[in-house]
Scaffold this motif. Structure first.
Motif, PDB file in Angstrom:
ATOM      1  N   GLN A 174      12.551 -32.965  38.797  1.00 14.79           N
ATOM      2  CA  GLN A 174      11.456 -33.461  39.626  1.00 14.79           C
ATOM      3  C   GLN A 174      10.083 -32.988  39.152  1.00 14.79           C
ATOM      4  O   GLN A 174       9.143 -33.776  39.052  1.00 14.79           O
ATOM      5  CB  GLN A 174      11.678 -33.092  41.094  1.00 14.79           C
ATOM      6  CG  GLN A 174      12.836 -33.841  41.729  1.00 14.79           C
ATOM      7  CD  GLN A 174      12.732 -35.342  41.558  1.00 14.79           C
ATOM      8  OE1 GLN A 174      11.716 -35.950  41.877  1.00 14.79           O
ATOM      9  NE2 GLN A 174      13.778 -35.954  41.015  1.00 14.79           N
ATOM     10  N   GLU A 175       9.936 -31.701  38.848  1.00  9.97           N
ATOM     11  CA  GLU A 175       8.637 -31.187  38.392  1.00  9.97           C
ATOM     12  C   GLU A 175       8.265 -31.781  37.036  1.00  9.97           C
ATOM     13  O   GLU A 175       7.105 -32.110  36.784  1.00  9.97           O
ATOM     14  CB  GLU A 175       8.648 -29.655  38.279  1.00  9.97           C
ATOM     15  CG  GLU A 175       8.902 -28.940  39.581  1.00  9.97           C
ATOM     16  CD  GLU A 175      10.371 -28.578  39.770  1.00  9.97           C
ATOM     17  OE1 GLU A 175      11.241 -29.155  39.084  1.00  9.97           O
ATOM     18  OE2 GLU A 175      10.639 -27.724  40.618  1.00  9.97           O
ATOM     19  N   VAL A 176       9.253 -31.916  36.163  1.00 15.32           N
ATOM     20  CA  VAL A 176       9.007 -32.470  34.835  1.00 15.32           C
ATOM     21  C   VAL A 176       8.580 -33.929  34.949  1.00 15.32           C
ATOM     22  O   VAL A 176       7.623 -34.364  34.298  1.00 15.32           O
ATOM     23  CB  VAL A 176      10.265 -32.331  33.940  1.00 15.32           C
ATOM     24  CG1 VAL A 176      10.093 -33.051  32.618  1.00 15.32           C
ATOM     25  CG2 VAL A 176      10.597 -30.866  33.727  1.00 15.32           C
ATOM     26  N   ILE A 177       9.249 -34.694  35.785  1.00 14.25           N
ATOM     27  CA  ILE A 177       8.894 -36.097  35.991  1.00 14.25           C
ATOM     28  C   ILE A 177       7.468 -36.205  36.507  1.00 14.25           C
ATOM     29  O   ILE A 177       6.683 -37.045  36.044  1.00 14.25           O
ATOM     30  CB  ILE A 177       9.898 -36.788  36.940  1.00 14.25           C
ATOM     31  CG1 ILE A 177      11.252 -36.927  36.244  1.00 14.25           C
ATOM     32  CG2 ILE A 177       9.372 -38.137  37.416  1.00 14.25           C
ATOM     33  CD1 ILE A 177      12.381 -37.370  37.155  1.00 14.25           C
ATOM     34  N   HIS A 178       7.116 -35.349  37.451  1.00 17.77           N
ATOM     35  CA  HIS A 178       5.751 -35.355  37.978  1.00 17.77           C
ATOM     36  C   HIS A 178       4.745 -35.124  36.852  1.00 17.77           C
ATOM     37  O   HIS A 178       3.736 -35.833  36.755  1.00 17.77           O
ATOM     38  CB  HIS A 178       5.601 -34.284  39.066  1.00 17.77           C
ATOM     39  CG  HIS A 178       4.222 -34.197  39.598  1.00 17.77           C
ATOM     40  ND1 HIS A 178       3.287 -33.323  39.086  1.00 17.77           N
ATOM     41  CD2 HIS A 178       3.601 -34.895  40.571  1.00 17.77           C
ATOM     42  CE1 HIS A 178       2.147 -33.481  39.737  1.00 17.77           C
ATOM     43  NE2 HIS A 178       2.312 -34.424  40.646  1.00 17.77           N
ATOM     44  N   ASP A 179       5.003 -34.154  36.004  1.00 16.52           N
ATOM     45  CA  ASP A 179       4.088 -33.862  34.898  1.00 16.52           C
ATOM     46  C   ASP A 179       4.051 -34.996  33.868  1.00 16.52           C
ATOM     47  O   ASP A 179       2.988 -35.312  33.329  1.00 16.52           O
ATOM     48  CB  ASP A 179       4.465 -32.544  34.219  1.00 16.52           C
ATOM     49  CG  ASP A 179       4.143 -31.329  35.077  1.00 16.52           C
ATOM     50  OD1 ASP A 179       3.441 -31.488  36.104  1.00 16.52           O
ATOM     51  OD2 ASP A 179       4.590 -30.229  34.722  1.00 16.52           O
ATOM     52  N   LEU A 180       5.185 -35.604  33.593  1.00 18.62           N
ATOM     53  CA  LEU A 180       5.212 -36.713  32.644  1.00 18.62           C
ATOM     54  C   LEU A 180       4.422 -37.919  33.161  1.00 18.62           C
ATOM     55  O   LEU A 180       3.833 -38.659  32.373  1.00 18.62           O
ATOM     56  CB  LEU A 180       6.656 -37.129  32.338  1.00 18.62           C
ATOM     57  CG  LEU A 180       7.483 -36.151  31.518  1.00 18.62           C
ATOM     58  CD1 LEU A 180       8.936 -36.618  31.433  1.00 18.62           C
ATOM     59  CD2 LEU A 180       6.904 -35.956  30.129  1.00 18.62           C
ATOM     60  N   CYS A 181       4.401 -38.089  34.471  1.00 15.57           N
ATOM     61  CA  CYS A 181       3.662 -39.215  35.055  1.00 15.57           C
ATOM     62  C   CYS A 181       2.158 -38.983  35.079  1.00 15.57           C
ATOM     63  O   CYS A 181       1.397 -39.890  35.417  1.00 15.57           O
ATOM     64  CB  CYS A 181       4.180 -39.502  36.464  1.00 15.57           C
ATOM     65  SG  CYS A 181       5.812 -40.268  36.465  1.00 15.57           S
ATOM     66  N   LEU A 182       1.707 -37.793  34.715  1.00 12.49           N
ATOM     67  CA  LEU A 182       0.268 -37.542  34.618  1.00 12.49           C
ATOM     68  C   LEU A 182      -0.336 -38.179  33.364  1.00 12.49           C
ATOM     69  O   LEU A 182      -1.548 -38.353  33.274  1.00 12.49           O
ATOM     70  CB  LEU A 182      -0.005 -36.036  34.628  1.00 12.49           C
ATOM     71  CG  LEU A 182       0.352 -35.298  35.913  1.00 12.49           C
ATOM     72  CD1 LEU A 182       0.157 -33.796  35.723  1.00 12.49           C
ATOM     73  CD2 LEU A 182      -0.472 -35.808  37.086  1.00 12.49           C
ATOM     74  N   VAL A 183       0.498 -38.505  32.402  1.00 12.38           N
ATOM     75  CA  VAL A 183       0.043 -39.144  31.164  1.00 12.38           C
ATOM     76  C   VAL A 183      -0.070 -40.645  31.411  1.00 12.38           C
ATOM     77  O   VAL A 183       0.801 -41.254  32.043  1.00 12.38           O
ATOM     78  CB  VAL A 183       1.025 -38.848  30.009  1.00 12.38           C
ATOM     79  CG1 VAL A 183       0.637 -39.591  28.751  1.00 12.38           C
ATOM     80  CG2 VAL A 183       1.110 -37.351  29.767  1.00 12.38           C
ATOM     81  N   ASP A 184      -1.139 -41.246  30.927  1.00  7.81           N
ATOM     82  CA  ASP A 184      -1.366 -42.675  31.098  1.00  7.81           C
ATOM     83  C   ASP A 184      -0.261 -43.475  30.424  1.00  7.81           C
ATOM     84  O   ASP A 184       0.125 -43.186  29.285  1.00  7.81           O
ATOM     85  CB  ASP A 184      -2.729 -43.031  30.519  1.00  7.81           C
ATOM     86  CG  ASP A 184      -3.165 -44.425  30.885  1.00  7.81           C
ATOM     87  OD1 ASP A 184      -3.904 -45.031  30.091  1.00  7.81           O
ATOM     88  OD2 ASP A 184      -2.795 -44.912  31.974  1.00  7.81           O
ATOM     89  N   VAL A 185       0.225 -44.489  31.113  1.00 13.14           N
ATOM     90  CA  VAL A 185       1.304 -45.320  30.573  1.00 13.14           C
ATOM     91  C   VAL A 185       0.889 -45.979  29.259  1.00 13.14           C
ATOM     92  O   VAL A 185       1.723 -46.175  28.362  1.00 13.14           O
ATOM     93  CB  VAL A 185       1.782 -46.354  31.618  1.00 13.14           C
ATOM     94  CG1 VAL A 185       0.710 -47.408  31.893  1.00 13.14           C
ATOM     95  CG2 VAL A 185       3.069 -47.002  31.184  1.00 13.14           C
TER      96      VAL A 185
END
Length: 143
Positions: free
Chosen positions: A19-30
């Protein structure tokens, strides 16, 4: 991977720990993910994944598997699919993480155990223990 009660439980274990990793990965622009995949700059994605995991997992336990895809068209939300690998305590899990603005998902491809348990339930417990053991202790703020 064929969907069974054990694979469903294993995906839930992986999802809960990411969950924390997914949150951080979603901070990067698609758009950045799409550009990196399109130009085959997988080292850049590996750096992003390493940065996203460094506060949650011990080094080299969760890594980018050097593969990814995206879907981008006029009729749907962009999706980015990243191949990830988990390795700890003789357990290796290979899965694809799908990121979009609406949902995230995990498609478990394969789990390998260096020493298997007597039952599939034992192997699922080994996977959970390996993820628990791979997580860094969380720091708490002083009171």
């Amino acid at each position: 991977m064929k969907r069974t009660q054990y694979s469903v439980a294993r995906v839930e274990i992986i999802s809960a720990h990411l969950q924390e990793v997914i949150h951080d990965l979603c901070l990067v622009d698609v758009a950045d993910y799409i550009a990196f995949i399109r130009c085959e700059l997988f080292g850049n994605i590996a750096d992003i994944v390493n940065s996203a995991t460094e506060l949650t997992f011990y080094p080299n336990t969760l890594t980018f598997g050097l593969g990814g895809e995206y879907t981008l068209d006029w009729n749907s939300t962009p999706k980015v699919m990243l191949d990830l690998e988990f390795s700890n305590m003789g357990v290796n899990a290979y899965f694809r993480l799908t990121l979009s603005s609406d949902t995230t998902g995990i498609d478990l491809h394969h789990v390998r155990f260096s020493e298997t348990g007597k039952t599939p339930a034992d192997n699922t417990a080994l996977l959970a223990a390996a993820f628990d053991n791979a997580r860094l202790p969380q720091l708490t703020a002083p009171r």
